[in-house]
Scaffold this motif. Structure first.
Motif, PDB file in Angstrom:
ATOM      1  N   GLY A  63       0.681  -1.310   0.246  1.00  0.00           N
ATOM      2  CA  GLY A  63       0.149   0.354   0.093  1.00  0.00           C
ATOM      3  C   GLY A  63       1.317   1.084   0.231  1.00  0.00           C
ATOM      4  N   LYS A  64       1.635   1.138   0.024  1.00  0.00           N
ATOM      5  CA  LYS A  64       3.033   2.015   0.611  1.00  0.00           C
ATOM      6  C   LYS A  64       3.924   2.212  -1.159  1.00  0.00           C
ATOM      7  N   ASN A  65       4.813   1.720  -1.362  1.00  0.00           N
ATOM      8  CA  ASN A  65       5.572   1.454  -2.831  1.00  0.00           C
ATOM      9  C   ASN A  65       5.373  -0.253  -3.137  1.00  0.00           C
ATOM     10  N   LEU A  66       4.496  -1.127  -2.893  1.00  0.00           N
ATOM     11  CA  LEU A  66       4.744  -2.318  -2.692  1.00  0.00           C
ATOM     12  C   LEU A  66       3.326  -2.810  -2.942  1.00  0.00           C
ATOM     13  N   PHE A  67       3.049  -3.118  -4.265  1.00  0.00           N
ATOM     14  CA  PHE A  67       1.333  -3.446  -4.998  1.00  0.00           C
ATOM     15  C   PHE A  67       1.056  -4.165  -5.171  1.00  0.00           C
ATOM     16  N   PHE A  68       0.200  -5.519  -5.559  1.00  0.00           N
ATOM     17  CA  PHE A  68       0.112  -6.992  -6.416  1.00  0.00           C
ATOM     18  C   PHE A  68      -1.754  -6.445  -6.798  1.00  0.00           C
ATOM     19  N   SER A  69      -0.931  -6.530  -8.092  1.00  0.00           N
ATOM     20  CA  SER A  69      -2.059  -6.324  -8.958  1.00  0.00           C
ATOM     21  C   SER A  69      -2.554  -7.353 -10.296  1.00  0.00           C
ATOM     22  N   ASN A  70      -3.431  -7.479 -10.630  1.00  0.00           N
ATOM     23  CA  ASN A  70      -4.606  -8.012 -11.884  1.00  0.00           C
ATOM     24  C   ASN A  70      -4.630  -7.330 -12.905  1.00  0.00           C
ATOM     25  N   ASP A  71      -3.948  -5.911 -12.444  1.00  0.00           N
ATOM     26  CA  ASP A  71      -4.103  -5.069 -14.211  1.00  0.00           C
ATOM     27  C   ASP A  71      -2.280  -5.083 -14.601  1.00  0.00           C
ATOM     28  N   ILE A  72      -2.439  -6.283 -15.601  1.00  0.00           N
ATOM     29  CA  ILE A  72      -1.405  -6.175 -15.963  1.00  0.00           C
ATOM     30  C   ILE A  72      -0.688  -5.875 -17.377  1.00  0.00           C
ATOM     31  N   GLU A  73      -1.648  -5.002 -17.903  1.00  0.00           N
ATOM     32  CA  GLU A  73      -0.838  -4.745 -19.165  1.00  0.00           C
ATOM     33  C   GLU A  73      -1.075  -3.203 -18.554  1.00  0.00           C
ATOM     34  N   LYS A  74      -1.798  -2.658 -17.502  1.00  0.00           N
ATOM     35  CA  LYS A  74      -1.939  -1.324 -17.270  1.00  0.00           C
ATOM     36  C   LYS A  74       0.342  -0.711 -16.709  1.00  0.00           C
ATOM     37  N   HIS A  75      -0.079  -1.909 -15.467  1.00  0.00           N
ATOM     38  CA  HIS A  75       1.267  -1.606 -15.528  1.00  0.00           C
ATOM     39  C   HIS A  75       2.758  -2.161 -15.592  1.00  0.00           C
ATOM     40  N   VAL A  76       2.356  -3.247 -17.199  1.00  0.00           N
ATOM     41  CA  VAL A  76       3.692  -3.159 -17.310  1.00  0.00           C
ATOM     42  C   VAL A  76       4.188  -2.025 -18.520  1.00  0.00           C
ATOM     43  N   SER A  77       3.337  -1.386 -19.121  1.00  0.00           N
ATOM     44  CA  SER A  77       2.719  -0.394 -19.586  1.00  0.00           C
ATOM     45  C   SER A  77       4.093   0.703 -19.159  1.00  0.00           C
ATOM     46  N   GLU A  78       3.777   0.540 -17.733  1.00  0.00           N
ATOM     47  CA  GLU A  78       4.415   2.166 -16.886  1.00  0.00           C
ATOM     48  C   GLU A  78       5.484   2.054 -16.470  1.00  0.00           C
ATOM     49  N   ALA A  79       6.322   0.256 -16.434  1.00  0.00           N
ATOM     50  CA  ALA A  79       7.130   0.497 -15.673  1.00  0.00           C
ATOM     51  C   ALA A  79       8.132   0.561 -16.695  1.00  0.00           C
TER      52      ALA A  79
END
Ligand SMILES: NC(=O)C1=CN([C@@H]2O[C@H](COP(=O)(O)OP(=O)(O)OC[C@H]3O[C@@H](n4cnc5c(N)ncnc54)[C@H](O)[C@@H]3O)[C@@H](O)[C@H]2O)C=CC1
Ligand SMILES: O=C(O)[C@H]1O[C@H](OP(=O)(O)OP(=O)(O)OC[C@H]2O[C@@H](n3ccc(=O)[nH]c3=O)[C@H](O)[C@@H]2O)[C@H](O)[C@@H](O)[C@@H]1O
Length: 462
Positions: A63-79
């Motif tokens: 919740g601070k700088n570690l997140f777990f998500s199923n929104d794979i494409e969004k986070h891949v594109s932002e990384a």
């Protein structure tokens, strides 16, 4: 803020990213997975894997700088940096079946990254992969790149389950392999800067891509080879009256050999040693090196021999049959301090005993009934208890399959009194005090130790 995305929230992706987040408060880390239930568990109070110290690390950063998500494409594109830590099991069908690594998950991850990327990325191989995989991944990414620059790095993981957090906090080394081009070296330095938050610089090794990929397979092969070597010696110890613990101690005192990883056992388990050696064997064969392939194959053969030798000891000691006898199996995880049962030697031992029609009752402090029943070989033919005393009640014999500390301090007198006689203990991990157990009345078999009088004349060849 640097953004990291990790594909694969498993035994490696979860703990590794949690530690990066803890040690690098200035980096945002998102772990994604195709399995929704896994992500839900990472976001809950009951994490999907049991690992000492993991809960605390996750609680501090989630919740601070570690997140777990199923929104794979969004986070891949932002990384900026994408770790790929998906599973790489042994192929079960087609070319290389039974040996080669199945890179299906890896390839689909790479294609997805190429599809959704809108800015330059560093793609990090975290999974254990065959040497030269980076070349294939590079081709997939660059042929689908839409002008985006991808740098591939190999950064294999050396953590062991049960000690993952400690291993990540204080790694013997971090290994980063990259292309020997200016862009490749820049990517290596970017990743190095992440680890340098907590790992001393001289322990961060940088190599070319192929050395990094091969070093991981080599390290696992060397580790497994030590276990097969000591297990081979354990058979000779039983035949000669030598004690494998004394032999290991004496051998390990040589500073060139060292004392670690010389514990004789019923055999090594876990999701990686066998798979990675088979993979190495396959690569050797593909490179026209059958002698090298055969050398490493033998490590697995000895491991299989050790497991069947153990089963034969059990059966031959108990009047050559375990049909309809209750055998308590203490421990089902492949080692202590984990709930992981992948490739656990307990499965092969249970299979062997079930083949002789034993009735098996299993107790493991971290493995659920559901998990045991999921294995097709054990389905419905075993019972699972939540108590060692319940598992051993009315049993003819006990097989200790995992070195859980609590097995050292069980009330063996109470257990003996509740068992059928003669009562047997087969210690596959050398955790019990065999002399004390013999005083109680047990007939005890300990791997590689001088044999109980009862067992001396019983043949137990695999
Ligand atoms: N388990 C261990 O102790 C170690 C494992 N390794 C290596 O790390 C790799 C991963 O191993 P584990 O974490 O044990 O596997 P795992 O099976 O626990 O986790 C892999 C995860 O990747 C997910 N996944 C598969 N394809 C995906 C995709 N396209 N996108 C997002 N997620 C995807 C799966 O759903 C699964 O949750 C393997 O190559 C293994 O050899 C390396 C060192 C230690
Ligand atoms: O690539 C991987 O997956 C990991 O594989 C192993 O880690 P792990 O399988 O989690 O656990 P280990 O402690 O290596 O134990 C493996 C098996 O060997 C057995 N073992 C270990 C040590 C020993 O002396 N004797 C022995 O029988 C254990 O009981 C267990 O069944 C390696 O130790 C890690 O460095 C590597 O990252």
């Amino acid at each position: 803020m640097v953004k990291i995305c990790c594909l694969g929230a498993g035994y490696v992706g979860g703990p590794t990213m949690a530690v990066i987040a803890l040690k690098c408060p200035d980096i945002q880390v998102v772990v994604v997975d195709i399995t929704k239930s896994r992500i839900d568990a990472w976001n809950s109070d009951t994490l999907p894997i049991y690992e000492p110290g993991l809960d605390e690390v996750v609680k501090q950063c989630r919740g601070k700088n570690l997140f777990f998500s199923n929104d794979i494409e969004k986070h891949v594109s932002e990384a900026d940096i994408i770790f790929v830590s998906v599973n790489t099991p042994t192929k079960t069908r087609g070319l290389g079946a039974g040996k080669a690594a199945d890179l299906t998950y890896w390839e689909s991850a790479a294609r997805m990254i190429a599809d959704v990327a809108k800015s330059d990325k560093i793609v990090v191989e975290k999974s254990t992969v065959p040497v030269k995989t980076a070349e294939a991944i590079e081709k997939i990414l660059t042929h689908n790149s839409n002008g985006i620059n991808f740098q591939i790095l190999s950064n294999p993981e050396f953590l062991a389950e049960g000690t993952a957090i400690q291993d990540l906090f204080n790694p013997d080394r971090v290994l980063i392999g990259g292309r020997e081009t200016p862009e490749g070296q820049k990517a290596v330095q970017t990743l190095k800067a992440v680890y340098a938050h907590w790992v001393p610089e001289d322990q961060i090794l940088t190599t070319n891509l192929w050395s990094a990929e091969l070093s991981k397979l080599a390290a696992n092969a060397f580790l497994a080879q030590r276990i097969s070597s000591v297990n081979a010696m354990s058979a000779l110890c039983e035949a000669t009256g030598a004690n494998v613990s004394e032999v290991s101690y004496a051998v390990g005192k040589d500073s060139r050999i060292g004392p670690k990883f010389l514990n004789a056992s019923v055999g090594f388990g876990g999701s990686c040693f066998q798979k990675d050696i088979l993979n190495l064997v396959y690569i050797c064969e593909c490179n026209g090196l059958p002698e090298v392939a055969n050398y490493w194959k033998q490590v697995i053969k000895i491991n299989d021999y050790q497991k069947s030798r153990f089963v034969n000891r059990v059966v031959s000691s108990m009047f050559n049959t375990v049909a309809n006898k209750k055998i308590a199996v203490l421990g089902f995880a492949f080692k202590k301090d984990t709930g992981d049962t992948r490739e656990t030697p307990a499965i092969d031992v249970c299979k062997g005993l079930l083949g002789d029609k034993a009735k098996i009752s299993i107790y493991d402090p971290q493995v659920t009934e559901d998990q045991i029943q999921r294995d097709p070989t054990t389905t419905k033919q075993v019972s699972v208890t939540w108590d060692a005393y319940e598992a051993t009640k009315d049993a003819h014999g006990i097989c200790i399959m995992t070195e859980w500390d609590e097995f050292k301090t069980l009330d063996y007198k109470k257990i003996y009194d509740s068992m059928q006689k003669p009562a047997f203990v087969f210690d596959g991990r050398n955790v019990v005090d065999s002399e004390k157990l013999r005083e109680i009345g047990f007939i005890v078999y300990s791997i590689g130790k001088p044999l109980d009088g009862w067992l001396k004349d019983m043949p137990a060849v695999a």
